[in-house]
Motif scaffolding. Structure first.
Motif, PDB file in Angstrom:
ATOM      1  N   LEU A 295      33.365  45.245  34.937  1.00 27.69           N
ATOM      2  CA  LEU A 295      34.246  45.951  34.356  1.00 27.69           C
ATOM      3  C   LEU A 295      35.940  45.859  34.799  1.00 27.69           C
ATOM      4  CD1 LEU A 295      34.497  48.821  33.063  1.00 27.69           C
ATOM      5  CD2 LEU A 295      34.918  50.136  36.070  1.00 27.69           C
ATOM      6  N   LEU A 296      36.028  45.258  36.531  1.00 32.14           N
ATOM      7  CA  LEU A 296      37.412  44.262  36.603  1.00 32.14           C
ATOM      8  C   LEU A 296      37.639  43.430  35.191  1.00 32.14           C
ATOM      9  CD1 LEU A 296      37.366  44.298  40.437  1.00 32.14           C
ATOM     10  CD2 LEU A 296      38.180  45.915  38.771  1.00 32.14           C
ATOM     11  N   LEU A 297      36.566  41.969  35.169  1.00 30.25           N
ATOM     12  CA  LEU A 297      36.838  40.912  34.446  1.00 30.25           C
ATOM     13  C   LEU A 297      36.512  41.153  33.258  1.00 30.25           C
ATOM     14  CD1 LEU A 297      34.911  38.333  36.834  1.00 30.25           C
ATOM     15  CD2 LEU A 297      37.167  38.958  37.154  1.00 30.25           C
ATOM     16  N   PHE A 298      36.104  41.780  32.839  1.00 33.05           N
ATOM     17  CA  PHE A 298      35.867  42.126  30.972  1.00 33.05           C
ATOM     18  C   PHE A 298      36.068  43.427  30.461  1.00 33.05           C
ATOM     19  CE2 PHE A 298      32.481  39.372  32.164  1.00 33.05           C
ATOM     20  CZ  PHE A 298      33.217  37.825  32.425  1.00 33.05           C
ATOM     21  N   GLN A 299      36.391  43.045  28.972  1.00 30.92           N
ATOM     22  CA  GLN A 299      36.644  44.811  27.989  1.00 30.92           C
ATOM     23  C   GLN A 299      35.747  45.426  28.741  1.00 30.92           C
ATOM     24  OE1 GLN A 299      38.012  43.747  23.943  1.00 30.92           O
ATOM     25  NE2 GLN A 299      38.473  45.735  23.574  1.00 30.92           N
ATOM     26  N   LEU A 300      35.745  46.215  28.432  1.00 32.80           N
ATOM     27  CA  LEU A 300      35.178  47.962  28.202  1.00 32.80           C
ATOM     28  C   LEU A 300      34.692  48.501  26.544  1.00 32.80           C
ATOM     29  CD1 LEU A 300      33.136  49.716  30.170  1.00 32.80           C
ATOM     30  CD2 LEU A 300      35.055  50.766  29.880  1.00 32.80           C
TER      31      LEU A 300
END
Length: 266
Positions: free
Chosen positions: A127-132
């Motif tokens: 969730l922090l590294l990639f687009q949701l």
């Protein structure tokens, strides 16, 4: 009831007092972080969203979760016999059934803990590294499901299905450990089931053998019915649950019977 909870607590203390247990937990964390970083570097060329990364990582990491839990399950009873500590357990004011159940519950709790760690990390880190992307297209295109549910709902069901698979692997390892008193045999057989059970069953299934319909490994993946993709038209969720349940009862009954009847005086 309190005495039984103390027994479960004692079994949990045995598990978490071992260095190898914390090494296993640490490896799960490292595997997840490593995969997320690998996907992050790959995302420069291929667009990756957080749910897709979570799904792919879960598929990979579950193998290690199952492996580590199987090791603990395989050692649970067998090591008591090999070390001679089973006699110390049996002279205490607890029935054999309670001792066996406390061990089984403690292993399930360990497997559940690894599953929760895997879920929290694969969800939170990605969730922090990639687009949701919460669109229905993720469920349809990535997960292959036609159900009108959110990606989070699908992943929760996916994890629940993985835990159901894990419960059966634990049960098989636990049975072999109790029946044959060999942790190595339990680990080897469980690994063969984990890596080859479904492949062998599908190969036999392809040859058209009718008895293969009752082989356990074809009925451990309940997520197929969420995706409306059963291996055979005759297979339904109720049918697979029934097959799973019958095997579970047989394995547990065998474990209980052998453990309760075994002579440990020598």
């Amino acid at each position: 009831m309190y005495n039984f909870l103390q027994l479960v607590r004692n079994e949990n203390m045995k598990i978490y007092s071992r260095v190898q247990t914390w090494i296993m937990i640490g490896l799960i964390v490292l595997f997840q972080l490593g995969l997320s970083l690998l996907f992050l570097f790959a995302s420069e060329d291929v667009k990756i969203d957080s749910w897709s990364a979570m799904y792919d990582e879960t598929y990979i990491i579950f193998f290690f979760v199952a492996l580590f839990t199987v090791v603990v399950a395989s050692n649970s009873v067998a090591n008591e016999f090999s070390s001679g500590t089973i006699k110390l357990l049996l002279i205490r004011p607890w029935s054999r059934s309670k001792i066996l159940l406390s061990k089984y519950i403690s292993i399930l709790l360990f497997g559940l803990l690894l599953g929760v760690i895997m879920f929290v990390l694969t969800w939170g880190v990605n969730l922090l590294l990639f687009q949701l992307d919460n669109s229905q297209s993720i469920v349809e295109n990535k997960f292959g499901s036609t159900k009108d549910i959110t990606p989070l709902q699908y992943m929760l069901l996916y994890y629940a299905n993985k835990f159901i698979e894990l419960v059966m692997l634990i049960t098989i390892s636990f049975m072999i450990s109790a029946v044959f008193r060999s942790s190595m045999l339990a680990i080897i057989i469980s690994l063969l089931i984990l890596t080859s059970g479904v492949l062998i069953s599908r190969a036999l299934f392809a040859f058209g053998f009718e008895w293969v319909d009752y082989v356990l490994f074809l009925h451990m993946n309940f997520i197929r019915y969420l995706d409306e993709n059963p291996l055979k038209e005759e297979f339904t969720l109720a049918y697979s649950v029934a097959v799973y349940g019958v095997y579970y009862v047989i394995f547990m009954a065998t474990t209980w019977f052998v453990f309760n009847k075994r002579d440990v005086s020598n």
